[in-house]
Design a protein around this motif. Structure first.
Motif, PDB file in Angstrom:
ATOM      1  N   LEU A  21      -4.972   2.671  -5.336  1.00 39.51           N
ATOM      2  CA  LEU A  21      -4.515   2.202  -4.010  1.00 39.51           C
ATOM      3  C   LEU A  21      -4.499   0.673  -3.967  1.00 39.51           C
ATOM      4  O   LEU A  21      -3.554   0.066  -3.438  1.00 39.51           O
ATOM      5  CB  LEU A  21      -5.478   2.712  -2.929  1.00 39.51           C
ATOM      6  CG  LEU A  21      -5.139   4.023  -2.249  1.00 39.51           C
ATOM      7  CD1 LEU A  21      -6.314   4.480  -1.401  1.00 39.51           C
ATOM      8  CD2 LEU A  21      -3.870   3.904  -1.402  1.00 39.51           C
ATOM      9  N   GLN A  22      -5.530   0.064  -4.515  1.00 38.81           N
ATOM     10  CA  GLN A  22      -5.593  -1.408  -4.509  1.00 38.81           C
ATOM     11  C   GLN A  22      -4.465  -2.004  -5.344  1.00 38.81           C
ATOM     12  O   GLN A  22      -3.941  -3.056  -5.000  1.00 38.81           O
ATOM     13  CB  GLN A  22      -6.959  -1.889  -5.010  1.00 38.81           C
ATOM     14  CG  GLN A  22      -8.031  -1.727  -3.939  1.00 38.81           C
ATOM     15  CD  GLN A  22      -9.399  -2.160  -4.418  1.00 38.81           C
ATOM     16  OE1 GLN A  22      -9.738  -1.996  -5.597  1.00 38.81           O
ATOM     17  NE2 GLN A  22     -10.209  -2.672  -3.515  1.00 38.81           N
ATOM     18  N   ARG A  23      -4.095  -1.319  -6.445  1.00 38.23           N
ATOM     19  CA  ARG A  23      -2.958  -1.836  -7.248  1.00 38.23           C
ATOM     20  C   ARG A  23      -1.695  -1.854  -6.397  1.00 38.23           C
ATOM     21  O   ARG A  23      -0.895  -2.774  -6.477  1.00 38.23           O
ATOM     22  CB  ARG A  23      -2.758  -0.980  -8.496  1.00 38.23           C
ATOM     23  CG  ARG A  23      -3.733  -1.337  -9.588  1.00 38.23           C
ATOM     24  CD  ARG A  23      -3.528  -0.555 -10.889  1.00 38.23           C
ATOM     25  NE  ARG A  23      -4.819  -0.442 -11.537  1.00 38.23           N
ATOM     26  CZ  ARG A  23      -5.488   0.688 -11.738  1.00 38.23           C
ATOM     27  NH1 ARG A  23      -4.958   1.852 -11.404  1.00 38.23           N
ATOM     28  NH2 ARG A  23      -6.679   0.679 -12.282  1.00 38.23           N
ATOM     29  N   MET A  24      -1.505  -0.805  -5.596  1.00 40.13           N
ATOM     30  CA  MET A  24      -0.337  -0.794  -4.710  1.00 40.13           C
ATOM     31  C   MET A  24      -0.431  -1.923  -3.680  1.00 40.13           C
ATOM     32  O   MET A  24       0.539  -2.676  -3.497  1.00 40.13           O
ATOM     33  CB  MET A  24      -0.232   0.543  -3.969  1.00 40.13           C
ATOM     34  CG  MET A  24       0.869   0.544  -2.917  1.00 40.13           C
ATOM     35  SD  MET A  24       0.928   1.998  -1.887  1.00 40.13           S
ATOM     36  CE  MET A  24      -0.370   1.645  -0.694  1.00 40.13           C
ATOM     37  N   LEU A  25      -1.578  -2.044  -3.013  1.00 41.14           N
ATOM     38  CA  LEU A  25      -1.703  -3.046  -1.949  1.00 41.14           C
ATOM     39  C   LEU A  25      -1.552  -4.468  -2.513  1.00 41.14           C
ATOM     40  O   LEU A  25      -1.036  -5.355  -1.847  1.00 41.14           O
ATOM     41  CB  LEU A  25      -3.041  -2.886  -1.222  1.00 41.14           C
ATOM     42  CG  LEU A  25      -3.177  -1.589  -0.415  1.00 41.14           C
ATOM     43  CD1 LEU A  25      -4.591  -1.419   0.111  1.00 41.14           C
ATOM     44  CD2 LEU A  25      -2.175  -1.555   0.755  1.00 41.14           C
ATOM     45  N   ALA A  26      -1.945  -4.651  -3.777  1.00 39.13           N
ATOM     46  CA  ALA A  26      -1.814  -5.989  -4.388  1.00 39.13           C
ATOM     47  C   ALA A  26      -0.354  -6.380  -4.589  1.00 39.13           C
ATOM     48  O   ALA A  26      -0.035  -7.562  -4.678  1.00 39.13           O
ATOM     49  CB  ALA A  26      -2.572  -6.014  -5.722  1.00 39.13           C
ATOM     50  N   LEU A  27       0.519  -5.369  -4.646  1.00 34.92           N
ATOM     51  CA  LEU A  27       1.952  -5.690  -4.808  1.00 34.92           C
ATOM     52  C   LEU A  27       2.549  -6.261  -3.506  1.00 34.92           C
ATOM     53  O   LEU A  27       3.661  -6.773  -3.499  1.00 34.92           O
ATOM     54  CB  LEU A  27       2.746  -4.445  -5.199  1.00 34.92           C
ATOM     55  CG  LEU A  27       2.596  -3.957  -6.647  1.00 34.92           C
ATOM     56  CD1 LEU A  27       3.461  -2.719  -6.873  1.00 34.92           C
ATOM     57  CD2 LEU A  27       2.950  -5.040  -7.648  1.00 34.92           C
ATOM     58  N   GLY A  28       1.802  -6.127  -2.394  1.00 33.00           N
ATOM     59  CA  GLY A  28       2.246  -6.727  -1.134  1.00 33.00           C
ATOM     60  C   GLY A  28       3.032  -5.758  -0.296  1.00 33.00           C
ATOM     61  O   GLY A  28       3.313  -4.660  -0.678  1.00 33.00           O
TER      62      GLY A  28
END
Ligand code: 13P
Ligand code: SF4
Length: 317
Positions: A310-317
């Motif tokens: 989930l954090q990898r997704m949120l890091a994409l903005g």
């Protein structure tokens, strides 16, 4: 024209109670666009699944009240392990999440050891924990394109969204065979008839719909992108091929436009209403805040494993 239904007089006391409880609990109320109008109107944030996950990640409130379906509230809990996450109805599931159980998904993934795993947010915490990165319909194209061109990818659980993303990106995605029971029942023939009856109308569709529907659409995108399209199109009539809960915000934003909900294949049922989203009511929302249950819980070790993708997704903005 679709008229927004104002909160009935009998609901006024419930709304007042929810507002008092929101202050007392220091709670934030998050609502998806498929919730009934009265719930959308009192929420602190109304949005698509990406926006709501972002708001959940950023909130300073002590309690999160999630008017949506279980995987959305569970995502909020994974992002906020120390906060209480309340839901109006714990049984509000999702056919996509139910159709991709983690044990079967793990067995299937064993056949693709060289593949990275892109999983739609409409899945359980246990299925998220088996994934490299999560996506929503707002960012699925960007998430897939974040991998190098030669990287083999699997995409789960929605095969219709996956097929559309493969077409948009030119990537060869291995698809899990899941579907949304609401979006797969829109009828291509009845949509054609509707377009013939409204030749000036444009068509906006959610990518969870089958190809025969998307082929007829002027715009394909997530709920928030369908709303953005409705704002910018000069067309006066818009045929909307997604759950009709979205029409409430759309009509508020476009009072002069005519919004036409696309029908399901069966004239005798309201199959285009999500039966899970519609389990939530104003009365259940008030009750969950009054009683501080039902509460969504995720085992800490599982939450930690589901958090990374989930954090990898949120890091994409
Ligand atoms: P959105 O991410 O577009 O809000 O879609 C969520 C969903 O469940 C659609 O059926
Ligand atoms: Fe799940 Fe479909 Fe309902 Fe969205 S509309 S919550 S994908 S069953």
């Amino acid at each position: 024209m679709i008229a927004s239904t104002p909160a009935a007089a009998a609901d006024v006391a419930l709304v007042a109670e929810i507002e008092r409880l929101r202050r007392d609990l220091n709670a934030v109320i998050l609502a998806h666009f498929y919730q009934e109008p009265a719930i959308q109107d009192l929420a602190d944030h109304v949005g698509d699944s990406l926006f709501l996950a972002q708001r959940a990640a950023a909130t300073a409130a002590e309690v999160i009240v999630f008017a949506g379906v279980h995987f959305m509230a569970e995502t909020a809990k994974i992002l906020n392990p120390d906060k209480q996450v309340l839901v109006p109805d714990l049984t509000a599931g999702c056919s996509l999440a139910d159709g991709c159980p983690a044990d079967q998904f793990a067995t299937w993934l064993a056949g693709y050891p060289d593949h990275k795993v892109v999983t739609y947010i409409n899945c359980s915490a246990a299925t998220k924990a088996l994934s490299d990165i999560i996506c929503t319909s707002s960012n699925a194209v960007r998430v897939v394109e974040s991998f190098p061109a030669g990287q083999p990818l699997v995409f789960a659980p929605d095969r219709f969204l996956g097929r559309w993303v493969a077409e948009q990106t030119g990537r060869d995605l291995v698809l899990w065979h899941g579907s949304c029971e609401v979006h797969e029942v829109f009828s291509a023939i009845r949509l054609e008839e509707l377009r013939e009856a409204h030749p000036e109308a444009v068509v906006a569709a959610h990518p969870e719909c089958p190809e025969v529907i998307l082929d007829q659409a002027d715009h394909v995108g997530s709920t928030s992108s369908i709303l953005a399209f409705a704002r910018r199109t000069p067309a006066r009539e818009i045929i909307v091929v997604t759950e009709p809960g979205i029409l409430h915000q759309m009509q508020k934003e476009n009072p002069g436009k005519v919004l036409i909900p696309a029908p399901g294949a069966d004239e005798t049922c309201s199959c285009n209403l999500c039966p899970y989203m519609r389990k939530n009511t104003l009365a259940k929302l008030a009750a969950c805040m009054r009683e501080r249950r039902p509460e969504v819980l995720v085992a800490p070790d599982l939450a930690a494993r589901a958090l990374a993708p989930l954090q990898r997704m949120l890091a994409l903005g």
